[in-house]
Design a protein around this motif. Structure first.
Motif, mmCIF file in Angstrom:
data_model
loop_
_atom_site.group_PDB
_atom_site.id
_atom_site.type_symbol
_atom_site.label_atom_id
_atom_site.label_comp_id
_atom_site.label_asym_id
_atom_site.label_seq_id
_atom_site.Cartn_x
_atom_site.Cartn_y
_atom_site.Cartn_z
ATOM 1 N N GLU A 14 0.677 -1.230 0.038
ATOM 2 C CA GLU A 14 -0.153 -0.163 -0.078
ATOM 3 C C GLU A 14 0.742 1.193 0.103
ATOM 4 O O GLU A 14 0.347 2.218 -0.304
ATOM 5 N N THR A 15 1.979 1.242 0.346
ATOM 6 C CA THR A 15 2.853 2.364 0.655
ATOM 7 C C THR A 15 3.902 2.436 -0.456
ATOM 8 O O THR A 15 4.338 1.527 -1.088
ATOM 9 N N THR A 16 4.606 3.507 -0.871
ATOM 10 C CA THR A 16 5.769 3.626 -1.981
ATOM 11 C C THR A 16 6.806 4.336 -1.204
ATOM 12 O O THR A 16 7.995 4.361 -1.680
ATOM 13 N N GLU A 17 6.643 4.886 0.161
ATOM 14 C CA GLU A 17 7.780 5.755 0.704
ATOM 15 C C GLU A 17 9.080 4.836 0.950
ATOM 16 O O GLU A 17 10.346 5.404 0.458
ATOM 17 N N SER A 59 -3.033 -0.205 -12.429
ATOM 18 C CA SER A 59 -2.475 -0.330 -11.537
ATOM 19 C C SER A 59 -1.389 1.036 -11.543
ATOM 20 O O SER A 59 -0.760 1.515 -10.514
ATOM 21 N N ALA A 60 -1.254 1.528 -12.859
ATOM 22 C CA ALA A 60 -0.660 2.821 -12.920
ATOM 23 C C ALA A 60 -1.257 3.992 -12.178
ATOM 24 O O ALA A 60 -0.567 4.816 -11.546
ATOM 25 N N ARG A 61 -2.417 4.044 -12.293
ATOM 26 C CA ARG A 61 -3.488 5.191 -11.671
ATOM 27 C C ARG A 61 -2.958 4.895 -10.076
ATOM 28 O O ARG A 61 -2.962 6.013 -9.302
ATOM 29 N N ARG A 62 -3.184 3.735 -9.711
ATOM 30 C CA ARG A 62 -3.006 3.575 -8.187
ATOM 31 C C ARG A 62 -1.571 3.931 -7.799
ATOM 32 O O ARG A 62 -1.428 4.602 -6.445
ATOM 33 N N LEU A 63 -0.653 3.634 -8.416
ATOM 34 C CA LEU A 63 0.754 3.960 -8.195
ATOM 35 C C LEU A 63 0.878 5.502 -8.118
ATOM 36 O O LEU A 63 1.420 6.053 -6.865
ATOM 37 N N LEU A 64 0.446 6.262 -9.066
ATOM 38 C CA LEU A 64 0.516 7.586 -8.990
ATOM 39 C C LEU A 64 -0.409 8.563 -8.054
ATOM 40 O O LEU A 64 0.185 9.404 -7.137
ATOM 41 N N ARG A 65 -1.518 7.812 -7.501
ATOM 42 C CA ARG A 65 -2.232 8.344 -6.554
ATOM 43 C C ARG A 65 -1.700 7.961 -4.914
ATOM 44 O O ARG A 65 -1.532 8.700 -3.939
ATOM 45 N N LYS A 66 -0.910 6.630 -4.977
ATOM 46 C CA LYS A 66 -0.219 6.503 -3.648
ATOM 47 C C LYS A 66 1.136 7.574 -3.663
ATOM 48 O O LYS A 66 1.348 8.133 -2.485
ATOM 49 N N ILE A 67 1.781 7.969 -4.831
ATOM 50 C CA ILE A 67 2.933 8.672 -4.980
ATOM 51 C C ILE A 67 2.366 10.198 -4.470
ATOM 52 O O ILE A 67 3.039 11.031 -3.792
ATOM 53 N N ASP A 68 1.201 10.639 -5.091
ATOM 54 C CA ASP A 68 0.751 11.903 -4.706
ATOM 55 C C ASP A 68 -0.841 11.737 -4.577
ATOM 56 O O ASP A 68 -1.369 11.694 -5.808
ATOM 57 N N ARG A 69 -1.434 12.033 -3.471
ATOM 58 C CA ARG A 69 -2.899 11.688 -3.234
ATOM 59 C C ARG A 69 -3.585 12.941 -4.157
ATOM 60 O O ARG A 69 -4.599 12.756 -4.499
ATOM 61 N N THR A 70 -2.921 13.914 -4.623
ATOM 62 C CA THR A 70 -3.636 14.942 -5.228
ATOM 63 C C THR A 70 -3.326 14.735 -6.712
ATOM 64 O O THR A 70 -3.409 15.813 -7.464
ATOM 65 N N PHE A 71 -2.620 13.859 -7.034
ATOM 66 C CA PHE A 71 -2.116 13.771 -8.618
ATOM 67 C C PHE A 71 -3.281 13.782 -9.434
ATOM 68 O O PHE A 71 -4.483 13.143 -9.254
ATOM 69 N N PRO A 72 -3.167 14.748 -10.610
ATOM 70 C CA PRO A 72 -4.515 15.019 -11.365
ATOM 71 C C PRO A 72 -4.580 13.602 -12.532
ATOM 72 O O PRO A 72 -4.453 14.046 -13.421
ATOM 73 N N ILE A 73 -5.261 12.675 -12.005
ATOM 74 C CA ILE A 73 -5.489 11.525 -13.100
ATOM 75 C C ILE A 73 -6.286 12.111 -14.126
ATOM 76 O O ILE A 73 -6.212 11.750 -15.111
ATOM 77 N N ASP A 74 -7.274 12.913 -13.912
ATOM 78 C CA ASP A 74 -8.249 13.163 -15.066
ATOM 79 C C ASP A 74 -7.612 14.030 -16.097
ATOM 80 O O ASP A 74 -8.201 14.048 -17.242
#
Length: 236
Positions: free
Chosen positions: A16-19, A43-58
């Motif tokens: 669940e974490t990337t730190e 899985s790519a979107r999940r990774l990006l949201r783990k890296i940055d909760r505010t990542f602009p997926i849309d």
């Protein structure tokens, strides 16, 4: 206009974490990208949201890059790079480009003189190798083994002979649904004194990596069914 850069962004091997798994500098690069070539979008979107909760997926673009991707779609990504867009390749797990369809895009980038920027992340192959105690200067990774049991056993015995002849470490894997079958074949078919490393759930809370002789493994085998596992045969 100068061409964009092609970044190889590592994914986690699970969890669940990337730190503690993705270096901060790599995470910062990934968070700045908006175009991605990915093996699996979820899985790519999940990774990006783990890296940055505010990542602009849309606001980002995701292009599927797998074994079924048409060559025309890959060239579309090259055109995007030539137009100045930076693109990140994200594998389903581990480092992009290793046993991964993203290597096709990397190859084309080199052909088109586009800068390729690999970044550091978890690799089950390297983690198994350095954790096994086997030869780290002379090794080979063979990917997935044959599905047919007779062919698989033949392959395993061939890898065992390679170790005996040259000392070259042999690494291989299979899908979680076949790992126990592979393990059973190893214990039933290889010589008592052959050394086997079993590395399961790498980087996860239940990570386990152990090197034993086949004879010892027969006495200490455990259930690895439905788990991500890497195997290595080698010499200490």
């Amino acid at each position: 206009m100068s061409a964009g850069k092609l970044y190889l962004i590592p994914n986690t091997l699970g969890g669940e974490t990337t730190e503690d798994i993705i270096p901060q500098g790599v995470a910062q690069i990934a968070a700045q990208l908006r175009v991605f070539a990915v093996e699996d979008i979820k899985s790519a979107r999940r990774l990006l949201r783990k890296i940055d909760r505010t990542f602009p997926i849309d606001d980002s673009e995701f292009f599927v890059l797998n074994k079924a991707t048409a060559p025309s779609d890959v060239y579309h990504l090259i055109k995007a790079l030539k137009s100045g867009k930076d693109i990140g390749i994200i594998s389903e797990a581990g480092c992009a480009g290793i046993a991964d369809p993203g290597a096709v895009l990397v190859s084309l980038a080199h052909e088109n003189e586009i800068q390729v920027c690999p970044t550091v992340g978890p690799s089950s192959i390297l983690l198994t190798l350095i954790g096994s105690g086997f030869n780290g200067q002379n090794f080979a990774f063979h990917g997935y083994l044959p599905k047919d049991q007779k062919e698989r056993i033949r392959r395993l015995k061939d890898l065992e002979q390679r170790v005996k002849r040259s000392g070259e470490t042999q690494l291989f894997m299979d899908t979680p649904f076949r790992t126990m079958h592979v393990f059973e074949d190893l214990l039933n078919e290889l010589a008592d004194d052959t050394l086997l490393c079993v590395a399961s759930n790498l980087t996860l809370h239940n990570e386990r990596i152990q090197t034993r002789t086949i004879a010892d493994w027969r006495e200490n085998a455990y259930d690895i069914s439905k788990q991500p596992v890497m195997f290595a045969v080698g010499k200490l």
